[in-house]
Design an enzyme around this catalytic site. Structure first.
Site, PDB file in Angstrom:
ATOM      1  N   GLU A   1      19.849   5.790  -8.078  1.00  0.00           N
ATOM      2  CA  GLU A   1      19.146   5.555  -9.206  1.00  0.00           C
ATOM      3  C   GLU A   1      18.969   7.060  -9.833  1.00  0.00           C
ATOM      4  OE1 GLU A   1      14.413   4.995 -10.278  1.00  0.00           O
ATOM      5  OE2 GLU A   1      15.474   3.470  -9.148  1.00  0.00           O
TER       6      GLU A   1
ATOM      7  N   LYS B   1      16.967   0.105   0.269  1.00  0.00           N
ATOM      8  CA  LYS B   1      16.099   0.859  -0.888  1.00  0.00           C
ATOM      9  C   LYS B   1      16.264   1.950  -1.165  1.00  0.00           C
ATOM     10  CE  LYS B   1      13.144   0.463  -4.067  1.00  0.00           C
ATOM     11  NZ  LYS B   1      12.425   1.418  -4.392  1.00  0.00           N
TER      12      LYS B   1
ATOM     13  N   HIS C   1      19.527   3.029  -2.679  1.00  0.00           N
ATOM     14  CA  HIS C   1      19.519   2.434  -4.133  1.00  0.00           C
ATOM     15  C   HIS C   1      18.556   3.577  -5.053  1.00  0.00           C
ATOM     16  CE1 HIS C   1      16.711   0.988  -7.301  1.00  0.00           C
ATOM     17  NE2 HIS C   1      17.554   0.098  -7.515  1.00  0.00           N
ATOM     18  N   ASN C   2      17.598   4.018  -4.362  1.00  0.00           N
ATOM     19  CA  ASN C   2      16.525   5.037  -5.056  1.00  0.00           C
ATOM     20  C   ASN C   2      17.664   6.260  -5.235  1.00  0.00           C
ATOM     21  OD1 ASN C   2      14.698   3.234  -5.155  1.00  0.00           O
ATOM     22  ND2 ASN C   2      13.032   4.532  -4.712  1.00  0.00           N
TER      23      ASN C   2
ATOM     24  N   SER D   1      12.542  -3.443  -5.734  1.00  0.00           N
ATOM     25  CA  SER D   1      13.040  -2.671  -6.558  1.00  0.00           C
ATOM     26  C   SER D   1      12.888  -3.609  -8.232  1.00  0.00           C
ATOM     27  CB  SER D   1      14.264  -2.169  -6.723  1.00  0.00           C
ATOM     28  OG  SER D   1      14.740  -1.297  -7.901  1.00  0.00           O
TER      29      SER D   1
ATOM     30  N   GLY E   1      10.500  -2.338 -10.535  1.00  0.00           N
ATOM     31  CA  GLY E   1       9.250  -1.749 -11.268  1.00  0.00           C
ATOM     32  C   GLY E   1       8.215  -2.972 -11.453  1.00  0.00           C
TER      33      GLY E   1
ATOM     34  N   VAL F   1       0.915  -1.149   0.053  1.00  0.00           N
ATOM     35  CA  VAL F   1      -0.108   0.191  -0.015  1.00  0.00           C
ATOM     36  C   VAL F   1       0.836   1.177   0.119  1.00  0.00           C
ATOM     37  CG1 VAL F   1      -1.960  -1.084   1.267  1.00  0.00           C
ATOM     38  CG2 VAL F   1      -0.070   0.187   2.539  1.00  0.00           C
TER      39      VAL F   1
END
Length: 488
Positions: free
Chosen positions: A198, A191, A194-195, A136, A138, A82
């Protein structure tokens, strides 16, 4: 902690939230023999998913949260997919009315790691287990194999590791792209970083594209071919590949579609979280900070259009040999990527120390090798570097990357100088180079800053001639007065 890739024959997973990611993770689990009981707060979403469930004995749709909990065997495992924020807290509160001690709740959304830390503590006090799992890759990754970054209760992770590992992507060596990363919020922190990487990676590629487009006046087809060629070498990655694909795509008129895409980049906030957290931890993640700022500048479309009429700059086109410029761009991108990853991995190490996490930097890099947006050949080299020397103070000290930086820095410098000379903004390429130059400088200018701080605020300083940790205050103003009185 390693994970088997075979879930138990009776594995059952509850999934709450059937948006694109939740739906695809549910189908991914089903593909690996896991029985799935799913629920979504929106009836139309439940009805859509139920069309799959009617034709598959492994998929079941619950009409409400209570029914979902009742349909799961104890100890239960429930994955929340969510929206981050209050919705996660509200959903957990609803679940806790029906759960039993020992049940496990997994938050697979993009939650802030501090929220995950708080939730882990709250659920533990109530007797429930909790994992915060970064996901991760997508839509496609969720369906066929994402990179999974779990943190939280280690015993609870061990219980579900085979199921999660079966759903994860595979690295080039066949290892599942999942590893327990530490306590409470460690998984969501990884995470987040990681982003952040990115964001930096995408901005660096965009800057290189801009130099090709405006500096060399290359057409989309030529740029696509360049990125395709780069994808066969050390820059091989998902983002380089899709850049080539994007540049080769034409719209209905036959023109490059990318030319009709508005140059205003969106964001969901994880890059900002990374930049802010880096500052809070004292970890210099300058490249992601510039990437976030660049997106903010891009959003000011009308202001930029007005400024373009207000200010003139140098001619953006360069007469330098195109192949030489492209070779330099390759080296600038490679050198900047090394710095961006070095900064991100240092941030992981700082966080592990600050929060007492059992976070293995090599493990984090290894699970980014497949399934996620930043997956690349580059990460194999990073994983190898940290496995060879887990005590690396920085990726820049690894022999492989130190040699690479030495090789590429000339082209990197020419790229940044050329861009500045011709008025093409390259904030991340130049920030990465500035960090590299600052990092490799044995004696920088911070002695003056510390003297200024001591002059106006008595903040003290250390002497080169003294021992580290011995601070003193000097009466700078008194010295100035004494000098002035002597001069008079």
């Amino acid at each position: 902690m390693s994970a088997s890739s075979t879930p138990p024959a009776d594995a059952t997973l509850g999934v709450v939230g059937l948006g694109v990611m939740g739906r695809n993770l549910a189908l991914n689990a089903r593909d690996h023999g896991v029985r799935v009981v799913a629920y979504d707060a929106y009836a139309e979403v439940r009805d859509s998913f139920e069309q799959h469930a009617q034709a598959d004995a492994q998929l079941h749709v619950a009409p409400d949260v209570a029914s979902l909990v009742d349909a799961l065997p104890a100890p239960r495992t429930i994955l929340l997919m969510v929206k981050a924020g209050d919705v996660v807290d509200d959903t957990i509160a609803m679940l806790m009315e029906h759960l039993d001690e020992g049940d496990l709740v997994i938050d697979g959304g993009n939650s802030h790691y501090l929220d995950t830390r708080r939730r882990a503590e709250t659920l533990a006090e109530r007797g429930f287990a909790f994992l915060g799992v970064g996901v991760s890759g997508g839509e496609e990754g969720a369906r066929h194999g994402p990179s999974l970054m779990p943190g939280g209760d280690q015993e609870a992770y061990a219980r579900v590791a085979p199921m999660l590992a079966s759903m994860a992507a595979r690295a080039p060596d066949g290892a599942p792209c999942i590893a327990w990363l530490g306590e409470d919020g460690a998984g969501h922190f990884v995470k987040m970083v990681h982003n952040g990487i990115e964001y930096a990676d995408m901005q660096m590629i965009a800057e290189v594209y801009d130099v090709m487009r405006r500096g060399l006046a290359l057409d989309a087809e030529a740029m696509s071919a360049t990125f395709a060629r780069w994808n066969e070498g050390p820059l091989e990655s998902y983002l380089i590949r899709i850049t080539s694909d994007i540049l080769a795509t034409r719209d209905a008129t036959g023109e490059p579609l990318v030319d009709d895409v508005l140059d205003a980049a969106g964001e969901k906030g994880t890059g900002r979280w990374t930049a802010v957290s880096a500052f809070e931890l004292g970890a210099p993640f300058t490249v992601v900070a510039e990437a976030v700022a660049a997106r903010s500048v891009s959003a000011r479309v009308e202001q930029r259009a007005a400024a373009a009429q207000l200010f003139t700059g140098p001619e953006t086109h360069t007469n330098d040999d195109a192949e030489a410029v492209i070779a330099d761009l390759h080296d600038a991108l490679y050198g900047s990527k090394i710095v961006a990853y070095a900064q991100g991995l240092e941030m992981l190490a700082r966080a592990a120390e600050a929060y007492g996490w059992s976070l293995d930097v090599a493990a984090a890099a290894s699970i980014w090798r497949g399934g996620c947006i930043i997956r690349s050949r580059f990460l194999d080299d990073i994983t190898a570097a940290y496995r060879t020397d887990p005590s690396l103070p920085s990726l820049l000290h690894a022999p492989f990357f130190a040699d690479a930086l030495q090789r590429v820095q000339a082209g990197w410098r020419r790229t940044v100088a050329r861009a500045v000379e011709h008025g093409v903004a390259v904030p991340t390429l130049s920030a990465a180079l500035a960090y590299f130059d600052g990092y490799r400088t044995a004696r920088g200018p911070a002695n003056l800053i510390q003297a200024q701080r001591d002059y106006f605020g008595a903040h003290t300083f250390e002497r080169v001639s003294g021992a580290r940790g011995d601070f003193e205050h000097f009466d700078w103003l008194g010295a100035v007065r004494e000098r002035d009185e002597g001069a008079s």
